[in-house]
Design a protein around this motif. Structure first.
Motif, PDB file in Angstrom:
ATOM      1  N   LEU A 135       0.852  -0.773   0.475  1.00 45.65           N
ATOM      2  CA  LEU A 135      -0.320  -0.231   0.079  1.00 45.65           C
ATOM      3  C   LEU A 135       1.288   1.356  -0.410  1.00 45.65           C
ATOM      4  O   LEU A 135       0.477   2.303  -0.603  1.00 45.65           O
ATOM      5  N   ASN A 136       1.878   0.656   0.769  1.00 47.27           N
ATOM      6  CA  ASN A 136       3.062   2.097   1.047  1.00 47.27           C
ATOM      7  C   ASN A 136       3.140   2.981  -0.279  1.00 47.27           C
ATOM      8  O   ASN A 136       3.582   3.547  -0.960  1.00 47.27           O
ATOM      9  N   ARG A 137       3.614   1.544  -1.058  1.00 43.43           N
ATOM     10  CA  ARG A 137       4.478   1.498  -2.378  1.00 43.43           C
ATOM     11  C   ARG A 137       3.711   2.280  -3.478  1.00 43.43           C
ATOM     12  O   ARG A 137       3.764   3.629  -4.406  1.00 43.43           O
ATOM     13  N   VAL A 138       2.534   2.866  -3.923  1.00 45.27           N
ATOM     14  CA  VAL A 138       1.603   2.423  -3.883  1.00 45.27           C
ATOM     15  C   VAL A 138       1.015   4.340  -3.719  1.00 45.27           C
ATOM     16  O   VAL A 138       1.088   5.319  -4.931  1.00 45.27           O
ATOM     17  N   PRO A 141       5.156   6.411  -3.843  1.00 42.38           N
ATOM     18  CA  PRO A 141       5.748   6.103  -4.879  1.00 42.38           C
ATOM     19  C   PRO A 141       7.699   6.862  -4.411  1.00 42.38           C
ATOM     20  O   PRO A 141       8.155   6.093  -4.430  1.00 42.38           O
ATOM     21  N   MET A 142       7.525   8.161  -4.301  1.00 43.21           N
ATOM     22  CA  MET A 142       8.806   8.500  -3.637  1.00 43.21           C
ATOM     23  C   MET A 142       9.187   8.753  -2.186  1.00 43.21           C
ATOM     24  O   MET A 142      10.085   9.320  -2.432  1.00 43.21           O
ATOM     25  N   GLU A 143       8.759   8.174  -1.493  1.00 44.77           N
ATOM     26  CA  GLU A 143       8.891   7.880  -0.210  1.00 44.77           C
ATOM     27  C   GLU A 143       9.443   6.382   0.270  1.00 44.77           C
ATOM     28  O   GLU A 143       8.816   5.458  -0.491  1.00 44.77           O
ATOM     29  N   VAL A 148       7.432   6.425   7.613  1.00 47.74           N
ATOM     30  CA  VAL A 148       6.443   6.666   7.397  1.00 47.74           C
ATOM     31  C   VAL A 148       5.848   7.496   8.533  1.00 47.74           C
ATOM     32  O   VAL A 148       5.350   6.786   9.584  1.00 47.74           O
ATOM     33  N   ALA A 149       6.400   8.665   8.752  1.00 47.90           N
ATOM     34  CA  ALA A 149       6.293   9.853   9.954  1.00 47.90           C
ATOM     35  C   ALA A 149       4.520   9.941  10.112  1.00 47.90           C
ATOM     36  O   ALA A 149       4.564   9.962  12.300  1.00 47.90           O
ATOM     37  N   ASP A 150       4.064  10.143   9.458  1.00 47.70           N
ATOM     38  CA  ASP A 150       3.010  11.320   9.813  1.00 47.70           C
ATOM     39  C   ASP A 150       1.782   9.780  10.135  1.00 47.70           C
ATOM     40  O   ASP A 150       0.417  10.434  10.094  1.00 47.70           O
ATOM     41  N   ARG A 151       2.035   8.995  10.151  1.00 43.25           N
ATOM     42  CA  ARG A 151       0.302   7.649  10.202  1.00 43.25           C
ATOM     43  C   ARG A 151       0.792   7.466  11.663  1.00 43.25           C
ATOM     44  O   ARG A 151       1.951   7.201  12.774  1.00 43.25           O
TER      45      ARG A 151
END
Length: 318
Positions: A135-138, A141-143, A148-151
């Protein structure tokens, strides 16, 4: 207003909030102390009853420490408060965290029941690491997918683990078929969901794909119960920590909506059967002439074999 004036105003605000927080916990501590003395119990007696140290119990009565839901439930039962003390604690707990700007992952640790509805994807708690990374890759894509600090940092559920006494999840059946990552990722995720759905403190309800309309199409939401009379609602966002809902009228609306969605969904047993059928359909098909057997390392191999053995043999031709 100058910079110094704004700084002074902010400082006064912070001091007021800190004082309000201390006063709230102090009033709760006073209620606990009064109830203890009414029963003729010593501080040591009460500490032993709730399985904490005498010093900690003293801090709770002084309003210096949050007793937490486990301790407050034991105290409520000991004092015969019939939920009144638990409600008082929940009100202070929620007020403190909302004023402090806490995220849902900081609040949910003390929830007694968490209900979640998701029409598109599995909520974070129920995701495998591979599903989560896909899910994160979709979405990003640039991170870097590993940070992932904001979740919200939500703890994954385990079928044999501990957590809030009860989780209830309502999903659209389409979530089971929506491809996230590779087929292997989806098979692993479905197997994980199947294990969770059989846990004693987790209930799964599926809304069948054939359901023409239901009122949850606008998006995902959760409700978090902290006591019989105190509940929060939460709406997750694809970016950032999501939004806590504290307005009582809106929370009541979410509670009613969840009940309506349960009415549109299959019962838990039928939902589990539908999930098992979906898992079986997701199995890779082997070639007829290959002579291969299922990989014993496949998390769904045993499940598929069990269903195959249980099928009755076809009737003989006349």
């Amino acid at each position: 207003m100058g910079v110094d004036s704004r700084r002074d105003a902010n400082q006064r605000n912070d001091n007021y909030e800190a004082a309000s927080h201390t006063a709230d916990w102090s009033r709760l501590g006073e209620r606990i102390r009064a109830a203890r003395k009414k029963l003729g119990l010593s501080l040591a007696d009460l500490a032993e009853w709730v399985h904490v140290g005498e010093y900690t119990m003293g801090q709770i009565e002084a309003g210096e420490d949050d007793p937490g839901r486990r301790v407050i439930d034991l105290l409520d039962a000991k004092f015969g408060a019939e939920g009144v003390l638990a409600d008082a604690w929940a009100q202070v707990y929620i007020s403190h965290h909302v004023r402090s700007g806490s995220r849902v992952d900081q609040l949910q640790r003390e929830a007694s029941q968490i209900r979640a509805f998701s029409p598109l994807m599995l909520p974070d708690w129920y995701q495998t690491e591979a599903y989560h990374q896909a899910l994160n890759r979709v979405e990003r894509p640039m991170e870097c997918t590993s940070y992932v600090a904001d979740r919200p940092k939500l703890r994954s559920l385990m079928a044999t683990g501990s957590g809030p006494p009860f989780h209830c999840l309502i999903l659209d059946e389409a979530v089971l078929h929506r491809r996230v990552g590779t087929p292997e990722v989806m098979r692993e995720q479905l197997a994980h969901l199947h294990r969770l759905a059989q846990a004693s403190y987790i209930t799964l309800h599926l809304i069948p794909s054939g359901t023409a309309h239901h009122p949850g199409l606008r998006g995902a939401f959760w409700t978090l119960d902290f006591s019989p009379r105190h509940t929060l609602a939460y709406t997750p966002h694809p970016r950032g920590p999501g939004a806590l809902v504290t307005d009582a009228t809106q929370i009541k609306g979410y509670i009613d909506l969840y009940a309506t969605l349960q009415g549109a969904a299959l019962p838990a047993d039928a939902s589990l059967t539908l999930l098992e059928e979906t898992i079986e359909q997701a199995q890779p098909r082997k070639a007829i002439t290959s002579g291969t057997t299922p990989d014993p390392g496949d998390p769904l191999a045993q499940h598929s074999s069990r269903h195959t053995r249980q099928r009755p043999a076809p009737a003989a031709a006349d």
